[in-house]
Scaffold this motif. Sequence first.
Motif, short mmCIF file in Angstrom:
data_model
loop_
_atom_site.label_atom_id
_atom_site.label_comp_id
_atom_site.label_asym_id
_atom_site.label_seq_id
_atom_site.Cartn_x
_atom_site.Cartn_y
_atom_site.Cartn_z
N TYR A 42 0.82 -1.22 0.00
CA TYR A 42 0.00 0.00 0.00
C TYR A 42 0.85 1.27 0.00
O TYR A 42 1.99 1.27 0.46
N ARG A 43 0.22 2.35 -0.51
CA ARG A 43 0.89 3.67 -0.47
C ARG A 43 0.24 4.58 0.56
O ARG A 43 0.87 5.42 1.17
N ARG A 44 -1.10 4.46 0.72
CA ARG A 44 -1.82 5.35 1.63
C ARG A 44 -2.88 4.54 2.36
O ARG A 44 -3.68 3.85 1.70
N VAL A 45 -2.90 4.62 3.68
CA VAL A 45 -3.86 3.82 4.43
C VAL A 45 -4.64 4.69 5.43
O VAL A 45 -4.13 5.71 5.90
N ALA A 46 -5.86 4.25 5.72
CA ALA A 46 -6.70 4.95 6.70
C ALA A 46 -6.56 4.25 8.05
O ALA A 46 -6.45 3.03 8.11
N VAL A 47 -6.56 5.05 9.11
CA VAL A 47 -6.53 4.50 10.47
C VAL A 47 -7.76 5.03 11.20
O VAL A 47 -7.97 6.25 11.28
N HIS A 48 -8.58 4.10 11.69
CA HIS A 48 -9.79 4.43 12.47
C HIS A 48 -9.25 4.82 13.86
O HIS A 48 -8.96 3.97 14.69
N ALA A 49 -9.10 6.15 14.05
CA ALA A 49 -8.22 6.63 15.12
C ALA A 49 -8.91 6.75 16.48
O ALA A 49 -9.05 7.83 17.05
N PRO A 74 -12.84 8.79 14.83
CA PRO A 74 -13.70 7.62 14.98
C PRO A 74 -15.19 7.96 14.97
O PRO A 74 -16.01 7.09 14.68
N ASP A 75 -15.52 9.22 15.27
CA ASP A 75 -16.94 9.58 15.27
C ASP A 75 -17.35 10.28 13.98
O ASP A 75 -18.40 10.90 13.92
N SER A 76 -16.53 10.17 12.93
CA SER A 76 -16.89 10.84 11.67
C SER A 76 -18.24 10.34 11.18
O SER A 76 -18.48 9.13 11.15
N GLY A 77 -19.05 11.28 10.73
CA GLY A 77 -20.34 10.92 10.14
C GLY A 77 -20.18 10.57 8.67
O GLY A 77 -19.08 10.62 8.11
N ALA A 78 -21.33 10.23 8.05
CA ALA A 78 -21.31 9.68 6.70
C ALA A 78 -20.64 10.61 5.69
O ALA A 78 -19.77 10.20 4.91
N ARG A 79 -21.02 11.87 5.72
CA ARG A 79 -20.54 12.81 4.70
C ARG A 79 -19.04 13.07 4.87
O ARG A 79 -18.27 13.04 3.92
N GLU A 80 -18.64 13.29 6.12
CA GLU A 80 -17.24 13.59 6.39
C GLU A 80 -16.35 12.39 6.05
O GLU A 80 -15.31 12.52 5.41
N ARG A 81 -16.79 11.21 6.46
CA ARG A 81 -15.96 10.02 6.23
C ARG A 81 -15.84 9.72 4.73
O ARG A 81 -14.75 9.42 4.23
N ALA A 82 -16.97 9.84 4.01
CA ALA A 82 -16.92 9.58 2.56
C ALA A 82 -15.95 10.55 1.89
O ALA A 82 -15.20 10.18 0.99
N HIS A 83 -15.97 11.79 2.35
CA HIS A 83 -15.07 12.78 1.77
C HIS A 83 -13.61 12.42 2.04
O HIS A 83 -12.77 12.44 1.14
N VAL A 84 -13.32 12.09 3.28
CA VAL A 84 -11.92 11.79 3.63
C VAL A 84 -11.42 10.56 2.86
O VAL A 84 -10.33 10.58 2.28
N LEU A 85 -12.25 9.52 2.80
CA LEU A 85 -11.80 8.30 2.11
C LEU A 85 -11.65 8.55 0.61
O LEU A 85 -10.69 8.10 -0.02
#
Length: 481
Positions: A42-49, A74-85
Motif C-alpha cells: 500500500y501507499r496510503r492507508v486509513a486509520v480508524h483513530a 472515529p466519530d466521523s459521520g457519513a458525509r465527512e468520512r466519505a469525503h476523507v476516504l
Amino acid sequence: MTELLLGLTRGGPTRVTVAGTTWTYDDLLGAASAAAADLAPYRRVAVHATPEPSTVLAVVAALLAGVVVVPVPPDSGARERAHVLGDSAVEAWVGTAPPDQSGGLPVVPLDLGARAPYTPPTDPLPDDATAFLLYTSGTTGLPKGVLLSRAAVAAGLDGLADAWGWTDADVLAHGLPLFHVHGLLLGVLGPLRLGGGVVHVGRPTPEAYAAAARDGATMFFGVPTIWSRIAEAPEHAKDLASARLLVSGSAALPVPVFERLRALTGHDAVERYGMSETLITVATRADAAPRAGWVGVPVAGVETRLQDEHGAAVPHDGESVGNLQVRGATLFGGYLNRPDADAEVWTDDGWFRTGDVAVVDPAGWHRIVGRESIDLIKSGGYRVGAGEIETVLLGHPAVAETAVVGEPDADLGQRIVAHVVLRPEAVPGPDDLGGAALATALTAYVGEQLNAHKRPREVRFTTALPRNAMGKVQKKQLVQG
Ligand code: MCA
Ligand code: AMP
C-alpha cells in the motif's frame, strides 16, 4: 534522513501505555515491524483513530513501512468520512474499520501480540516523503487534506525538544484525540522520537491527569478546556505539582486559568501555538518565565512576521496587531487536490498566511489576538468551519436559511451556535413547544453527517437573519446579540 521514530527504533524498556495496555519499546517495535510487512503493497492507508492501542500500532507500522497515514476521527459521520476516504484515495484500513462503514476498502488486520525483528530500511525514504495526510476544517466546504512530510514532523518535534528540554527522561501524559497534530503527532510520535515514555489516560478528566502524575508522569499536554476543568478541581490539580512541565495549546489559555493552575500546582503552564498546516511554530521555552496570555517565541527552524492587510510590515513592538505569517522547516507541503486553497494561503515570497492575528514584542514573544475570519471556530480545541455546518444544515428539509457562529464559552473557548430560519411548513406546532425536539434533530443530523464535536451546542430559531444591503449575513451582530 534520520529515522522519524528514532527513540523507538532503538528499542528498550521504555513504556507506552494506551487505554490500559502497556508495551515496552521492544514490544511495540516488534509488533509494528510485524505489521509493517503486511503494509508493503500500500501507499496510503486509513486509520480508524480511536484512543486505543490499535491506533498507535497502526500508525507506527505505517511509518515504519513508509506508507502515508490518514487518521480518520472515529466519530466521523457519513458525509465527512466519505469525503476523507474519497479525497485521500486510501487503499485500505489498518487495524479496524468503523462498524459497517469501511467504504468498501480492505482491512489489514493487526496482531498486537505479533513480534518481528526491526530492520532499518535499506532504501530510506526521502525527507520530503509524506508521512501524514491530516484533514482539517476551512471556513467553508469539507475538510482539506494537509500533507505533512516526515522531515516537517521530525523538525517540529526536535524544535519542541529544544524548547522544552524534552528528553528520554520524560514521561508524557495526556488524553487527547489521536487524529490531530496535538494528540497524535506531538503526543505519541514526540515521545517515540525523543525516546521518552507516554501514557494516554483515556478521557482527559482531572482525575485521570492526577492519577498519571501520581504514577510519575513528568509532562502533561492539554487543550485549554482540559486545563480549565483541572483548575476547577483543586483536589486533583494539586497532584500535578510533581510534574516538570504543563503544556497548553490548540486554543488560547485564559489568563484566569493560567493563574489558578499556578496557585494549585505551583506551575506556570507553558503555551505553544501552531496549526495542522504548520505544526508548532511558536512556544514558550521551559527555561523562560512564562507570561500569561503570550505563547512564546519561534521554535528552532521557524521564522514569523506580521503584515497589515496591504502586505506592509507591522512592527514587532508588543502593541501593533498584524496578520501572522510563518515559514520554516515545520511547514506542510500543501493541501491535497486543492491548488485553489494553496494559492490563498501562500504569499508570493513563500510565507504561509496563518489566518491568525497577533502581536509580537521586541524580544520576539507572540500574543495571539484572534482569527481573521469569524467563520473558523475553535471549540474545545477542535477547529470547525462555520460553512461546513451551514452546508449540512441547509441539506435538512426543515431549514431554509442558517448562519453558524462561535460564541464565547467559559469551558470550550467558543461554543457552536446555529441560527436557523425554518421553512414555513417545518415551523413546529404545539406538540414541539419552542422547537426543542426539532433543535435536537438538527443537532443529531450534523453529528451523523460530520462528527460529534461539530454539533451545535445550541440551535436558535429566528424569522430572519441580519443582512446588509448586499444581502450578506452580518454574523458579528449574531455573536454580539
Ligand atoms: C458534546 N456533547 C454534546 C454536544 N457536544 N451533546 C449534545 N450536543 C452537543 N452539541 C456531549 C459529548 O458527546 C459528551 O457526551 C458530553 O456532551 C460532554 O462533551 P464535551 O463538553 O465536549 O466534553 P468532552 O466530550 O469531555 O470534550 C472536551 C474535550 C474535547 C475533551 C476538551 O473537546 C477534546 O478532546 N478536545 C481536543 C481537541 C484537539 O485535540 N484539538 C487539537 C487540534 P458523553 O459524556 O456522553 O460522551 S490540533 C491543533 O489545534 C494545533 C496543531 C495545536 O495547536 O495543537
Ligand atoms: P488546527 O489546525 O486545528 O491545528 O488549529 C489551529 C488554530 O488553533 C490556529 O490557527 C489558532 O487559531 C489556534 N491555536 C492553536 N494554538 C493556540 C494558542 N496557544 N493560542 C491561541 N490560538 C491557538
